[in-house]
Design an enzyme around this catalytic site. Structure first.
Site, short mmCIF file in Angstrom:
data_model
loop_
_atom_site.label_atom_id
_atom_site.label_comp_id
_atom_site.label_asym_id
_atom_site.label_seq_id
_atom_site.Cartn_x
_atom_site.Cartn_y
_atom_site.Cartn_z
N LYS A 172 -0.10 -10.11 8.03
CA LYS A 172 0.22 -8.79 8.37
C LYS A 172 -1.06 -8.61 8.95
O LYS A 172 -2.00 -7.92 8.24
CB LYS A 172 0.84 -7.79 7.46
CG LYS A 172 0.36 -6.54 7.58
CD LYS A 172 0.93 -5.39 6.60
CE LYS A 172 0.64 -4.28 7.36
NZ LYS A 172 1.26 -3.39 5.52
N TYR B 161 -12.91 -5.09 -3.14
CA TYR B 161 -14.00 -4.67 -3.99
C TYR B 161 -15.18 -5.73 -4.49
O TYR B 161 -16.21 -6.05 -4.07
CB TYR B 161 -13.84 -4.56 -5.55
CG TYR B 161 -14.68 -3.60 -5.76
CD1 TYR B 161 -15.21 -2.36 -5.62
CD2 TYR B 161 -15.86 -4.48 -6.51
CE1 TYR B 161 -16.94 -1.70 -6.53
CE2 TYR B 161 -16.24 -3.76 -7.53
CZ TYR B 161 -16.77 -2.60 -7.01
OH TYR B 161 -18.05 -2.04 -7.44
N ARG C 205 -9.59 -1.11 4.68
CA ARG C 205 -9.43 -0.96 3.44
C ARG C 205 -10.35 -2.13 1.59
O ARG C 205 -10.32 -1.39 1.28
CB ARG C 205 -7.95 -1.30 2.09
CG ARG C 205 -7.35 0.56 3.31
CD ARG C 205 -5.96 0.65 2.57
NE ARG C 205 -5.11 1.43 3.11
CZ ARG C 205 -4.63 3.00 2.24
NH1 ARG C 205 -5.11 3.14 0.81
NH2 ARG C 205 -3.69 3.39 2.57
N THR D 198 0.76 -1.06 0.48
CA THR D 198 0.13 0.22 -0.08
C THR D 198 1.20 1.67 0.29
O THR D 198 0.36 2.52 -0.83
CB THR D 198 -0.44 -0.34 1.19
OG1 THR D 198 -1.75 -1.17 1.11
CG2 THR D 198 -1.68 1.17 1.21
N TYR E 146 -2.91 -10.66 4.45
CA TYR E 146 -2.21 -8.93 4.50
C TYR E 146 -4.04 -9.26 4.86
O TYR E 146 -4.65 -9.12 4.10
CB TYR E 146 -1.61 -8.13 4.07
CG TYR E 146 -2.07 -6.79 3.76
CD1 TYR E 146 -2.15 -5.91 5.03
CD2 TYR E 146 -2.14 -5.82 3.33
CE1 TYR E 146 -1.95 -5.13 5.27
CE2 TYR E 146 -1.62 -5.10 2.95
CZ TYR E 146 -1.91 -3.75 3.87
OH TYR E 146 -1.82 -3.17 4.44
N ILE F 107 5.05 -4.40 10.27
CA ILE F 107 5.34 -4.05 8.59
C ILE F 107 5.37 -2.27 8.70
O ILE F 107 4.09 -2.29 8.44
CB ILE F 107 4.38 -4.39 7.72
CG1 ILE F 107 5.19 -6.44 7.63
CG2 ILE F 107 4.58 -4.00 6.14
CD1 ILE F 107 4.72 -6.94 6.54
#
Length: 294
Positions: A164, A109, A140, A46, A135, A206
């Site tokens: 993560k 999405y 998001r 990201t 992740y 991270i």
């Protein structure tokens, strides 16, 4: 064996004024990270603006990173996509480029079911031989990888090794750790939660903050692992005001602004991201000065 322990940097992708990737600057900031004690490089996540890189740029950044780092510390390549075939393609190319592992975000999405997530991650992992770190960032992606799903993937797919965790939900993270019984390497995806996650058995972080303060983030983890929890906690708390400013606007807007304020010349952002608002940049600069960053 863990891909890495300690502080991995979620590295920015430097750009030239015209918006092209600045590979010369990429080499420079990679050398600074290694000299600063960073334990791993995470490229094209990201923070690296992977969502606005073309596939070829994405892979070129990974290749350039692997070549520059040259095995000195692990390189984990961000290769996630909301298209399973695209994620497989990027992951296979990253392995060929020399990446030590891949970081694969949950499909955004599409909002897959847990069954869909399991199928997605399994297909990617089966296409490569290097380790896969999941992740989980529901803020998001719109979908949460549930603790049982993470544990089942790590138990049943040989090269899926960890996650993560950027949900910020510590009740869920504690449940994950309890269910995992040590089979999942968990990394904090939030700089303000490093020590709490380490206290539950996490392997590290991270980190966005590591872009501007690699040694300090490394020391948060190293102090904890060395048994000096008090020192680790102090370093974590000292960083909170700056961390808050690094996320005042959506990442990586503030961290690129911070690096440019430090004279690192990492360039602009790609649209739809825009430059940090002047008032927010003043607050960022004040926090950087308090944290003794130039």
């Amino acid at each position: 064996m863990s891909v890495f322990e300690g502080a991995g940097v979620a590295l920015v992708t430097p750009m030239k004024p015209n918006g092209e990737v600045n590979y010369e600057k990429l080499e420079e900031i990679l050398e600074e990270q290694i000299a600063g004690g960073t334990d791993a490089i995470i490229a094209c996540g990201t923070t690296g603006e992977a969502s606005t890189l073309t596939h070829e740029e994405h892979l070129d950044v990974i290749r350039h990173t692997c070549k520059t780092v040259a095995g000195r510390i692990p390189v984990i390549a961000g290769t996630g996509s909301n298209c399973t075939e695209t994620a497989i393609y990027l992951s296979k190319e990253a392995e060929q480029a020399g990446a030590d592992g891949v970081l694969v975000v949950s499909p955004y999405y599409n909002k897959a079911t847990q069954k869909g997530l399991t199928a997605h991650f399994t297909a990617i992992a089966n296409a490569i031989t290097i380790p896969v770190i999941l992740y989980n960032i529901p803020g998001r992606t719109g979908v949460n990888i549930q603790p049982q799903t993470i544990v089942d993937l790590c138990r049943n797919v040989e090269n899926i090794v960890g996650v993560k965790e950027a949900s910020g939900n510590f009740s869920e993270i504690a449940s994950l750790m309890s269910l995992a019984e040590g089979c999942v390497d968990v990394y904090s995806g939030n700089d303000n939660q490093i020590v709490p996650l380490l206290s539950l058995g996490g392997k590290g972080v991270i980190s966005v903050l590591s872009n501007v303060a690699p040694r300090k983030v490394h020391d948060i983890c190293a102090s904890y692992f060395a048994g000096d929890v008090k020192r680790s906690m102090e370093l974590q708390l000292q960083a909170i005001p700056l961390i808050n400013e690094l996320f005042r606007e959506v990442n990586p807007i503030p961290v690129k602004a911070a690096m440019n304020l430090m004279g690192k010349e990492v360039g602009p952002l790609r649209m739809p991201l825009t430059e940090m608002e002047p008032e927010n940049q003043k607050l960022l600069k004040k926090a950087m000065e308090a944290y003794q960053l130039g």
